[in-house]
Design a protein around this motif. Structure first.
Motif, PDB file in Angstrom:
ATOM      1  N   GLU A  15       0.826  -1.211   0.000  1.00  0.00           N
ATOM      2  CA  GLU A  15       0.000   0.000   0.000  1.00  0.00           C
ATOM      3  C   GLU A  15       0.857   1.257   0.000  1.00  0.00           C
ATOM      4  O   GLU A  15       0.516   2.270  -0.613  1.00  0.00           O
ATOM      5  N   ASP A  54       2.277   1.705  -3.575  1.00  0.00           N
ATOM      6  CA  ASP A  54       1.228   2.156  -4.492  1.00  0.00           C
ATOM      7  C   ASP A  54       0.826   3.604  -4.230  1.00  0.00           C
ATOM      8  O   ASP A  54       0.579   4.367  -5.164  1.00  0.00           O
ATOM      9  N   GLN A  77      -1.620  -2.836  -7.358  1.00  0.00           N
ATOM     10  CA  GLN A  77      -3.013  -2.888  -7.800  1.00  0.00           C
ATOM     11  C   GLN A  77      -3.086  -3.325  -9.271  1.00  0.00           C
ATOM     12  O   GLN A  77      -3.963  -4.100  -9.655  1.00  0.00           O
ATOM     13  N   ASP A 128      -2.806  -6.997  -9.443  1.00  0.00           N
ATOM     14  CA  ASP A 128      -4.071  -7.656  -9.069  1.00  0.00           C
ATOM     15  C   ASP A 128      -5.094  -7.563 -10.195  1.00  0.00           C
ATOM     16  O   ASP A 128      -5.849  -8.489 -10.443  1.00  0.00           O
ATOM     17  N   TYR A 186      -7.919  -9.716  -8.643  1.00  0.00           N
ATOM     18  CA  TYR A 186      -9.380  -9.522  -8.700  1.00  0.00           C
ATOM     19  C   TYR A 186     -10.097 -10.844  -8.977  1.00  0.00           C
ATOM     20  O   TYR A 186     -11.104 -11.152  -8.398  1.00  0.00           O
ATOM     21  N   PHE A 207      -3.805  -7.086  -2.472  1.00  0.00           N
ATOM     22  CA  PHE A 207      -4.800  -6.465  -1.605  1.00  0.00           C
ATOM     23  C   PHE A 207      -6.030  -7.367  -1.577  1.00  0.00           C
ATOM     24  O   PHE A 207      -6.099  -8.375  -2.287  1.00  0.00           O
ATOM     25  N   ARG A 208      -7.020  -6.937  -0.795  1.00  0.00           N
ATOM     26  CA  ARG A 208      -8.300  -7.643  -0.767  1.00  0.00           C
ATOM     27  C   ARG A 208      -9.318  -6.659  -1.329  1.00  0.00           C
ATOM     28  O   ARG A 208      -9.310  -5.471  -0.970  1.00  0.00           O
ATOM     29  N   TYR A 209     -10.184  -7.128  -2.221  1.00  0.00           N
ATOM     30  CA  TYR A 209     -11.177  -6.241  -2.848  1.00  0.00           C
ATOM     31  C   TYR A 209     -12.546  -6.667  -2.352  1.00  0.00           C
ATOM     32  O   TYR A 209     -13.006  -7.773  -2.645  1.00  0.00           O
ATOM     33  N   ARG A 231     -15.899  -3.566  -5.002  1.00  0.00           N
ATOM     34  CA  ARG A 231     -14.537  -4.099  -4.932  1.00  0.00           C
ATOM     35  C   ARG A 231     -13.571  -3.088  -4.310  1.00  0.00           C
ATOM     36  O   ARG A 231     -12.539  -2.717  -4.894  1.00  0.00           O
ATOM     37  N   GLU A 232     -13.964  -2.626  -3.161  1.00  0.00           N
ATOM     38  CA  GLU A 232     -13.178  -1.633  -2.409  1.00  0.00           C
ATOM     39  C   GLU A 232     -11.810  -2.218  -2.048  1.00  0.00           C
ATOM     40  O   GLU A 232     -11.739  -3.303  -1.456  1.00  0.00           O
ATOM     41  N   LEU A 233     -10.749  -1.498  -2.383  1.00  0.00           N
ATOM     42  CA  LEU A 233      -9.392  -1.995  -2.087  1.00  0.00           C
ATOM     43  C   LEU A 233      -9.108  -1.859  -0.586  1.00  0.00           C
ATOM     44  O   LEU A 233      -9.239  -0.764  -0.029  1.00  0.00           O
ATOM     45  N   THR A 234      -8.718  -2.954   0.051  1.00  0.00           N
ATOM     46  CA  THR A 234      -8.335  -2.883   1.462  1.00  0.00           C
ATOM     47  C   THR A 234      -7.031  -3.642   1.667  1.00  0.00           C
ATOM     48  O   THR A 234      -6.716  -4.566   0.921  1.00  0.00           O
TER      49      THR A 234
END
Ligand SMILES: CCC/C=C/C(=O)SCCNC(=O)CCNC(=O)[C@H](O)C(C)(C)COP(=O)([O-])OP(=O)([O-])OC[C@H]1O[C@@H](n2cnc3c(N)ncnc32)[C@H](O)[C@@H]1OP(=O)([O-])[O-]
Length: 731
Positions: free
Chosen positions: A508, A511, A525, A528, A578, A586-588, A593-596
């Motif tokens: 993070e 990015d 990102q 992904d 994704y 990351f986790r979407y 599909r909010e990036l966390t």
């Protein structure tokens, strides 16, 4: 200059500066002199301003920006003089009314246009703002909201749209004589009051909503034009139109343009503008063969082999280019049916949105010719192979094409990294083979990287280049090497960012820094989104992945070179991005599909560091930028040195159009030029001295070293010439 004549009480001022009637100092002077004549001539009751040749006017002359404010009348003086004329002035628009051209039109009292005309205030794309009253007049005509849309993004609009919102007073059919129509129109308004026709005197309709509208556009601009300064300055200038009297607003606009003109971002964007035009003049380094002395062969029938993601996009690009016969060959029935359906659906979508007419759509569908065997390609002029990235499959196909296609057929491979020469050698005529590296989705992406094999004939190269231009692509000619220009350079970016993860950074953080620099997405990102398995497959070919290593092999080394296996762990644990349930670096989450940030990934990195006894350290933004971007720049110099690209512009276009490098920095090579080559080299040498052969991507390019040693920080336009001279004098 501008020509002057009088016809039935109407003075005609026609801009004459081929090819696009840019408003050079001569043209501005010509308009002013003609205006004076018209005002003094008692027989003249109205004035028409039009453009000679193919267009009305594309705006200020970009090549004269340095002296724009110095010579009288500059553009912002000229527009006020025009508007205050006591005689009515009609702008007669055909072709383009762009930038200063539209600002001149806005200063006229009436505007008429052919329906085919296009209007825009695209200055923001050059890193400046419409500094000839555009930010103050347009809101008075069409309101703050629409003005922000037009000016902050700089897109072009049809004359009909412009008429619907009040910019154009009368539209004429596209086949009408614009001058004749405008003169008749001018005669019809003789004697009418000009009170409501001077746009600067009008109120701004939605002025009271300015704060709310401003907030909305700030958000959009923040996302769409990340890191770019000009869009925000444009919004500010438009806001002043709502809050201040015209004269005060103009002062603010002037301050805005003076701050932007000559800024690094503006220099970068202007460089991009000219690079996109310059690249049409391709050349093969060291041979004297170029676009001027080589003709393409005539291409009427094209075939595409493979209807996967790439093939479909290529077919659509060919149809959009107006190719009337596109054979498509896909031996897998499901893939063929899905592919054809996809193409037809996209064409339906274009027609529904009005991008193409129903007739055009039908003729595109008619142009599609599914074929089931190679024999059916025997009279095709150009074949583009777009199958799976496997040397043996491609060789198989080219061997068959070599047997069935006519001798003059151009045979192109859409490989993204494989050796074009090796593919060519299986055909009886390797000189007919060329690489055409499209970017997915090919019907959307602007870039085409054409690869000349060592045997490709000049005519074959010219044909591939010409086809790219017909498809409206930024078409760049490069030499044959692993990964060509884009992938070869970009590899270092991923390698070095992963090293930073080992040492103390997290995805993070990397990015965020890259997005602040201007990339739409950061490196992780992007991984992904496109699928982390793509890189994994590539590493598998070179037996580099974690799983392929024998027990006890060093975890952080491959073939004697430093290696970071974190990306392998990710893929081997099923986190492809994704597509694997929103799990990657990351986790979407959720519908959007909010990036966390995912603790699982953080733990994976932490435990890897512990296992390898790496004590994490703080890595700051400056280090992230230098280590992510400088090795890539270094590789760019090696590419120039080897003649894979013939000039830095070509490299910059590839990275900007194919890899989302932020346009407002001009691409990696222009960015290096702005930073200064001595600093770039210093950083590269520091890393090279620390890491040595374990990190070969830091080995300084000899060309970069020579340029700095002999010339310090030479102008980017002179790099290749200086290098040639240095090499020649050393022989
Ligand atoms: C200062 C106060 C505020 C005002 C600011 C402004 O107005 S800023 C300006 C705002 N306006 C813009 O940003 C518009 C910029 N122009 C365009 O976007 C496109 O030219 C087009 C879409 C209008 C026409 O596309 P198309 O494919 O039909 O044609 P093409 O693109 O191939 O151009 C043909 C030749 O003309 C050249 N040239 C073009 N424009 C300019 C110029 N303004 N100047 C100089 N030269 C220009 C171009 O380099 C090329 O030269 P080459 O390579 O043959 O030696």
């Amino acid at each position: 200059m501008a020509n002057y004549s009088v016809r039935n009480q109407v003075a005609i001022i026609s801009l004459c500066s081929p090819p696009v009637n840019a408003l050079s100092s001569d043209v501005r002077r010509g308009i002013l002199d003609s205006l004076k004549k018209a005002e003094q001539d008692v027989k003249v009751a109205a004035i028409v301003i039009c453009g000679e040749g193919r267009t009305f006017c594309v705006g200020a002359d970009i090549t004269e920006f340095k002296s724009e404010f110095k010579t009288f009348p500059n553009l912002f003086e000229l527009v006020d003089i025009l508007e205050s004329s006591p005689k009515p002035i009609v702008a007669a628009i055909h072709g383009h009314a762009f930038g200063g051209g539209l600002e001149v039109a806005l200063a006229c009292h009436y505007r008429v246009a052919l329906s085919s005309a296009k209007l825009a205030l695209p200055e923001v794309k050059l890193g400046i703002l419409p500094g000839a009253g555009g930010t103050q007049r347009l809101p008075r005509l069409i309101g703050i909201d629409s003005s922000m849309q037009w000016i902050a993004f700089g897109d072009e609009y049809s004359a009909q749209i412009a008429a619907n919102i009040g910019i154009i007073d009368r539209i004429f059919p596209s086949n009408a004589d614009i001058l004749e129509s405008a003169v008749q129109y001018a005669q019809s308004i003789i004697g009418k009051s000009l009170i409501n026709r001077r746009v600067s005197k009008l109120p701004v309709k939605d002025a009271s909503k300015v704060s709310h509208i401003m907030e909305k556009y700030k958000q959009i601009v923040g996302k769409k034009s990340r890191g770019a300064i000009a869009p925000m300055v444009c919004l500010e200038a438009i806001k002043h139109a709502a809050l201040l009297p015209y004269v005060e607003g103009m002062k603010k606009e002037r301050m805005g343009i003076e701050a932007l003109m000559g800024s690094d971002q503006s220099k970068s964007l202007i460089y991009m503008f000219f690079a996109e035009r310059q690249v049409r003049n391709w050349t093969i380094p060291g041979t004297g063969i170029n676009s001027k002395n080589t003709k393409p062969i005539k291409v009427e029938k094209v075939a595409v082999i493979g209807l996967g993601t790439m093939g479909r996009g290529i077919v659509l690009s060919l149809l959009k280019a107006g190719i009337k016969h596109v054979s498509v060959m896909e031996l897998n029935k499901t893939a063929r049916e899905n592919g054809l359906l996809f193409i037809k659906n996209i064409l339906e979508g274009y027609a529904a949105r009005g991008t193409i007419s129903e007739t055009q759509k039908r003729s595109m569908v008619d142009a599609l010719k599914p074929v089931s065997n190679f024999e059916m390609l025997k009279d095709t002029d150009l074949v583009i192979e777009a199958v799976f990235e496997s040397m043996s499959i491609k060789k198989d196909i080219f061997a068959k094409l070599g047997q069935v296609c006519k001798p003059s057929a151009v045979l192109a491979t859409n490989t993204s990294a494989l050796d074009v020469d090796e593919i060519a050698m299986v055909t009886p005529k390797p000189k007919q083979v060329v690489g055409m590296h499209f970017f997915a989705p090919a019907h959307v992406m602007k870039l085409l990287e054409n690869v000349r094999g060592s045997k490709s004939s000049p005519q074959v190269i010219a044909t591939a280049m010409n086809m790219g231009q017909r498809m409206g692509k930024v078409t760049v000619l490069v030499g044959n090497c692993h990964g060509f220009v884009g992938n070869r350079m970009f590899r270092h970016y991923t390698v070095e960012t992963d090293f930073m993860l080992e040492e103390g950074a997290y995805p993070e953080q990397v990015d965020t820094v890259l997005k602040k620099f201007g990339f739409a997405m950061g490196r992780y990102q992007v991984g992904d989104l496109s699928g982390n398995d793509i890189g994994y497959r590539m590493r598998t070919k070179f037996e580099m992945t974690n799983k392929q290593q024998p027990p006890g092999a060093p975890e952080r080394e491959r073939h004697g070179v430093r290696y970071c296996p974190l990306a392998d762990f990710l893929v081997e644990s099923g986190r492809l991005g994704y597509k694997s349930d929103g799990k990657g670096w990351f986790r979407y989450l959720g519908k959007n599909r909010e990036l966390t940030v995912d603790n699982e990934v953080t733990s994976m990195i932490d435990s890897y560091r512990r296992r390898n006894k790496i004590v994490p350290r703080k890595i700051n933004g400056e280090e992230i930028i230098e280590r992510a971007l400088y090795p890539l720049i270094n590789e760019g110099f090696k590419i120039l040195e080897e003649g894979i690209a013939s000039n830095p512009m070509e490299i910059d276009l590839i990275l900007v159009h194919g890899y989302a490098w932020p346009r407002h920095t001009g691409g990696p090579m222009f960015y290096a030029h702005l930073i200064g080559l001595p600093k770039i080299l210093r950083v590269i040498e520091r890393h090279w001295n620390n890491a040595g052969l374990r990190e070969p991507h830091w080995e300084p390019s000899k060309m970069l070293v020579r340029l700095v040693k002999n010339h310090g920080n030479p102008d980017i336009m002179s790099w290749t010439t200086l290098e040639r001279e240095t090499v020649r004098s050393a022989l």
